[in-house]
Design an enzyme around this catalytic site. Sequence first.
Site: not given
Length: 609
Positions: A305, A309-311, A357
Amino acid sequence: MASRSEEITELLDVFSKSQYRAREVTPSVERIEERCLELFDRDYKYSIIHNTNGEVCGHYPRKIVFLEYESSDNNKESFESTVQISKLQDLVNRSKMARCRGRFVCPVILYNGKHVCRSSTLAGWGELYGRTGYNYIFSGGSDDTFGDAEEVPEDDCAVRNNDSQLFDKVRGSDIKLLKYLSVCYICDLMVENKKVKFGLNVTSSEKVDKAHRYADFTLLSVPYPGCEFFREYKDRDYTAEGLVFNWNQDYVDAPLTIPDFFTRNLNIKWSEYQSWDLVQQTQNYLKLLLHIINSDDENGLLVHCISGWDRTPLFVSLLRLSLWADRAIHASLEPSEILYLTIAYDWFLFGHMLPDRLSKGEEIFFFCFNFLKHIVCDTFSVIKKQRRKNSQFKDADFTVDDLCQLKDTSVPSSLHAEATDLTTSGPQASNGRKGMPLSSHSVHGNRPLASEERMPNIITEASPLGSFKSSSSSSSNHSDQNVTRTGSTPLAVPGRRPRVEYARSGSSLSTDYGSWQIVSGCGSIHDLPPVPSESPLPFSFQDEGPSGRMCTFVPDRQVRLEAVRELFLAAYSSTVGLKSSSPSSSGAISGLLEQFARGVGLRGTNAII
């Protein structure tokens, strides 16, 4: 030594309080790092890419695992590397500047000799010049200093004639690393062509590289909402169904772009992607990624992404768990162990900022593991489906009595043999690839099963029970049907004996249908497992009401994924927990909390392997 469930709880407790930094490692983080290496060592021979103090990337593991091949009884004690690890280390060091925050292309999953890799997107000129200058002044400088700051804007007009040489050098190194890892496919999850802040481009991507340096690769633009969108998921009381991303926002300019040779085989209406809700979109993208790695016998895949480090960990984790559920990777790991590995390695050690988050309500981490209930069916399996000989019976509905009548009628001998198997066959070895055959665990023979032979979906003789209530589940939509029973010769039923319990402790609650008792193994005490779309037999059994019923088996894949989800819900509820967006919790929150309670009751010994 902590139990498996306590181990996961301790991991989540550490993870929810701090982001991993390679140069700031505590004793508890060291234990997490070592545990990951132990779990990888169970099934693989691997080398280490060294990132000791974060000198390569500040938010990558200090010891990055490069999986080389699966280990076996014959090579447990010996190891011969298949790569020049010094050359790989050099490629990594040279290519790290090509990507945002230095998050270089890193192999994380090995499937049939192919690497699934992760990274961030390509860096813009500002980050390239900033980092090269920093490293020139402070040789060996850490990634953290520049990576934690705001990205320097990219102004193509100002540097159009000056940056080509630098881009050629660093992106050339990135391409060399990709080719060394035999990566052919690059899946870009960004909804933008370039990340824009304050009206200026701050990152780039392969799909808009002006010099077409990545022309040798198959580029797929599969735009997926960023972590901010998962605040809406949390605000809807963790309900993903019906949650559709707004594709009309100004910054969204990356269309879905997939080569025809991938789309034509998946039976998905890709042109409708902007109308998909979060469940459909995640399911379809996962199907695409699984199809890619299963359709090419030689080439690997990169998923990224923006920062990676998220998707990126969302889909890396789903890929790892899906392949594990098929027993295609990490063959020796139990549900608690694969859960620990994917949380610790795919999320924590690769820098997911869980505390940040959580503070913003962006629950993408929770969504990942709660989403497992949506991928239990065989349409997500990489195992080749084998058609049985008697395919003409595929859609036929048979009752227990019908099966008995088949014995005395003119039917194919192979079907007769299978029918006989239902009452005579003992447990069979599963080969590690699919759900267990119905004949091996759905109907008992004349001897009680040993504990190691007990399968998740068992039918035994029991007394009638008046009714059955199934709690709602978004992964299944099952309703009971009452059918008038026709006369027939009764089926011989095994003699009475103590009830056989489900292999997992705390899951002995069962449901009775006439003279048959069903011990559900769907991952919930109350939930009835969804009927698989394809039965392993050339016939299926539908509910006959209280007069008697033979149940379709619960696939091995479903049992394993539900076990992982249960363990996660139990650990998450005791460490992080969920917060409703309104004073009065909705049914969705209540349902999740109910599942947490069940999960806590199932935190004992887990015999599913």
